[in-house]
Design a protein around this motif. Structure first.
Motif, PDB file in Angstrom:
ATOM      1  N   GLU A  49       5.300  35.081  -6.650  1.00  0.00           N
ATOM      2  CA  GLU A  49       4.587  35.699  -7.765  1.00  0.00           C
ATOM      3  C   GLU A  49       4.734  34.949  -9.093  1.00  0.00           C
ATOM      4  OE1 GLU A  49       3.828  40.098  -9.634  1.00  0.00           O
ATOM      5  OE2 GLU A  49       4.281  39.836  -7.520  1.00  0.00           O
ATOM      6  N   PRO A  50       5.899  34.396  -9.437  1.00  0.00           N
ATOM      7  CA  PRO A  50       5.957  33.618 -10.678  1.00  0.00           C
ATOM      8  C   PRO A  50       4.963  32.454 -10.684  1.00  0.00           C
ATOM      9  CG  PRO A  50       8.174  34.195  -9.983  1.00  0.00           C
ATOM     10  CD  PRO A  50       7.254  34.592  -8.866  1.00  0.00           C
ATOM     11  N   ALA A  51       4.777  31.820  -9.541  1.00  0.00           N
ATOM     12  CA  ALA A  51       3.801  30.725  -9.450  1.00  0.00           C
ATOM     13  C   ALA A  51       2.392  31.253  -9.680  1.00  0.00           C
ATOM     14  CB  ALA A  51       3.893  30.048  -8.090  1.00  0.00           C
ATOM     15  N   ALA A  52       2.077  32.401  -9.082  1.00  0.00           N
ATOM     16  CA  ALA A  52       0.754  32.997  -9.273  1.00  0.00           C
ATOM     17  C   ALA A  52       0.542  33.387 -10.728  1.00  0.00           C
ATOM     18  CB  ALA A  52       0.600  34.224  -8.373  1.00  0.00           C
ATOM     19  N   THR A  53       1.585  33.895 -11.384  1.00  0.00           N
ATOM     20  CA  THR A  53       1.476  34.306 -12.790  1.00  0.00           C
ATOM     21  C   THR A  53       1.269  33.103 -13.687  1.00  0.00           C
ATOM     22  OG1 THR A  53       2.990  36.138 -12.277  1.00  0.00           O
ATOM     23  CG2 THR A  53       2.570  35.688 -14.587  1.00  0.00           C
ATOM     24  N   ALA A  54       1.941  32.003 -13.387  1.00  0.00           N
ATOM     25  CA  ALA A  54       1.744  30.773 -14.162  1.00  0.00           C
ATOM     26  C   ALA A  54       0.312  30.258 -14.006  1.00  0.00           C
ATOM     27  CB  ALA A  54       2.751  29.717 -13.719  1.00  0.00           C
ATOM     28  N   LEU A  55      -0.207  30.300 -12.788  1.00  0.00           N
ATOM     29  CA  LEU A  55      -1.597  29.884 -12.564  1.00  0.00           C
ATOM     30  C   LEU A  55      -2.567  30.784 -13.329  1.00  0.00           C
ATOM     31  CD1 LEU A  55      -1.604  29.126  -8.709  1.00  0.00           C
ATOM     32  CD2 LEU A  55      -1.908  27.466 -10.560  1.00  0.00           C
ATOM     33  N   ALA A  56      -2.276  32.077 -13.327  1.00  0.00           N
ATOM     34  CA  ALA A  56      -3.156  33.035 -13.996  1.00  0.00           C
ATOM     35  C   ALA A  56      -3.222  32.782 -15.493  1.00  0.00           C
ATOM     36  CB  ALA A  56      -2.684  34.461 -13.723  1.00  0.00           C
ATOM     37  N   ALA A  57      -2.142  32.268 -16.089  1.00  0.00           N
ATOM     38  CA  ALA A  57      -2.121  32.025 -17.530  1.00  0.00           C
ATOM     39  C   ALA A  57      -3.245  31.083 -17.942  1.00  0.00           C
ATOM     40  CB  ALA A  57      -0.770  31.456 -17.953  1.00  0.00           C
ATOM     41  N   ALA A  58      -3.594  30.165 -17.066  1.00  0.00           N
ATOM     42  CA  ALA A  58      -4.647  29.207 -17.379  1.00  0.00           C
ATOM     43  C   ALA A  58      -6.028  29.680 -16.954  1.00  0.00           C
ATOM     44  CB  ALA A  58      -4.335  27.868 -16.706  1.00  0.00           C
ATOM     45  N   ASP A  83       0.419  30.863 -22.057  1.00  0.00           N
ATOM     46  CA  ASP A  83       1.687  30.140 -21.935  1.00  0.00           C
ATOM     47  C   ASP A  83       2.176  30.263 -20.495  1.00  0.00           C
ATOM     48  OD1 ASP A  83       4.323  29.205 -22.018  1.00  0.00           O
ATOM     49  OD2 ASP A  83       4.627  29.919 -24.061  1.00  0.00           O
ATOM     50  N   ALA A  84       1.875  29.264 -19.685  1.00  0.00           N
ATOM     51  CA  ALA A  84       2.188  29.333 -18.258  1.00  0.00           C
ATOM     52  C   ALA A  84       3.684  29.452 -17.990  1.00  0.00           C
ATOM     53  CB  ALA A  84       1.624  28.107 -17.540  1.00  0.00           C
ATOM     54  N   GLU A  85       4.495  28.699 -18.739  1.00  0.00           N
ATOM     55  CA  GLU A  85       5.933  28.728 -18.476  1.00  0.00           C
ATOM     56  C   GLU A  85       6.558  30.049 -18.906  1.00  0.00           C
ATOM     57  OE1 GLU A  85       7.614  26.721 -16.539  1.00  0.00           O
ATOM     58  OE2 GLU A  85       5.607  25.901 -16.238  1.00  0.00           O
ATOM     59  N   ALA A  86       6.087  30.596 -20.016  1.00  0.00           N
ATOM     60  CA  ALA A  86       6.591  31.905 -20.436  1.00  0.00           C
ATOM     61  C   ALA A  86       6.170  32.979 -19.438  1.00  0.00           C
ATOM     62  CB  ALA A  86       6.075  32.252 -21.827  1.00  0.00           C
ATOM     63  N   ALA A  87       4.943  32.885 -18.958  1.00  0.00           N
ATOM     64  CA  ALA A  87       4.460  33.845 -17.960  1.00  0.00           C
ATOM     65  C   ALA A  87       5.292  33.741 -16.689  1.00  0.00           C
ATOM     66  CB  ALA A  87       2.987  33.583 -17.651  1.00  0.00           C
ATOM     67  N   ARG A  88       5.570  32.513 -16.255  1.00  0.00           N
ATOM     68  CA  ARG A  88       6.393  32.308 -15.064  1.00  0.00           C
ATOM     69  C   ARG A  88       7.802  32.893 -15.275  1.00  0.00           C
ATOM     70  NH1 ARG A  88       5.973  28.067 -11.402  1.00  0.00           N
ATOM     71  NH2 ARG A  88       4.778  26.853 -12.928  1.00  0.00           N
ATOM     72  N   SER A  89       8.361  32.641 -16.443  1.00  0.00           N
ATOM     73  CA  SER A  89       9.725  33.096 -16.729  1.00  0.00           C
ATOM     74  C   SER A  89       9.817  34.616 -16.753  1.00  0.00           C
ATOM     75  CB  SER A  89      10.200  32.522 -18.071  1.00  0.00           C
ATOM     76  OG  SER A  89      10.278  31.114 -18.016  1.00  0.00           O
ATOM     77  N   TRP A  90       8.868  35.266 -17.430  1.00  0.00           N
ATOM     78  CA  TRP A  90       8.897  36.716 -17.490  1.00  0.00           C
ATOM     79  C   TRP A  90       8.657  37.351 -16.121  1.00  0.00           C
ATOM     80  CZ3 TRP A  90      11.235  39.755 -20.513  1.00  0.00           C
ATOM     81  CH2 TRP A  90      11.411  39.445 -21.867  1.00  0.00           C
ATOM     82  N   ALA A  91       7.791  36.740 -15.329  1.00  0.00           N
ATOM     83  CA  ALA A  91       7.577  37.255 -13.968  1.00  0.00           C
ATOM     84  C   ALA A  91       8.848  37.117 -13.141  1.00  0.00           C
ATOM     85  CB  ALA A  91       6.427  36.503 -13.303  1.00  0.00           C
TER      86      ALA A  91
END
Length: 223
Positions: free
Chosen positions: A101-110, A200-208
């Protein structure tokens, strides 16, 4: 190999090779059975099994067709299987979700659209500050599903859609730390949404990652 399994493999081979493509109608039963060297009974069993998996679509009075082979359709059985998991396997499903899911959330940021962001925001707003467990479970599943689908990767979205089911999620908020867990979950959802709005893909990944790690930790602490 059982006769039905052999029949399934032969039909599968036709699809994989391109002899049968998405949307194609299968030849008539007698013709197909003869061409594959199968009995009609074994062919029927194979067709029945493949239709349950979402690979074939049996239309009464019309014929049997190869489906669109959409990943969400083909992976639907994963959610069905998850619903039958043993209680002790729940943390394992969550661990898989924490990887994906963190990977999916990072992709979603873009890739997430402003409209999709507004829909997620409205979902959280409608929940209010003091939701019931049932309301929070429904919102949590819809929130994470929306993000996964916004990743632009249909396979990833389909995999995450069934991990885990509502019953497993509900256990997190019915444990001893349920009240605190609800408040923390709401805050983490807002943080994920803010990171998505900032693209912010990295912030999204981190929070997920933080959110799912805390869910997993609370689940392990729940009797």
């Amino acid at each position: 190999m059982a006769v039905t399994d052999a029949a399934i493999e032969k039909i599968k081979a036709m699809i994989v090779s391109g002899a049968l493509r998405p949307g194609d109608r299968l030849p008539k039963e007698g013709e197909l059975a003869a061409g594959l060297g199968l009995s009609r009974n074994s062919l029927r069993e194979a067709v029945r099994a493949l239709s349950l998996l979402g690979i074939l679509d049996v239309r009464q009075g019309d014929g049997t067709y190869v489906t669109g082979l959409d990943p969400q359709l083909l992976l639907r059985t994963l959610g069905f299987v998850v619903d039958f998991h043993r209680e002790e396997a729940v943390p394992e499903f969550l661990a898989v979700r924490r990887i994906l899911e963190p990977a999916a959330t990072a992709l979603a940021a873009a890739r997430i659209t402003d409209r999709q962001l507004d829909e997620l925001s409205a979902l959280l707003d409608a929940l209010g500050p003091n939701p019931s467990v049932a309301e929070l479970v429904a919102c949590d599943l819809e929130f994470h599903r929306g993000i996964a689908l916004s990743s632009g990767n249909s396979v990833l979205g389909a995999l995450l859609d069934g991990l885990p089911g509502p019953a497993a999620v509900a256990r997190v908020w019915r444990g001893p730390a349920g009240a605190d867990a609800i408040g923390r979950t709401l805050r983490e959802h807002r943080a994920i949404l803010a990171a998505l709005r900032d693209r912010d893909a990295e912030a999204a990944r981190s929070w997920a990652t933080v959110h799912l790690a805390s869910v997993e930790r609370r689940l392990r602490a729940t009797p």
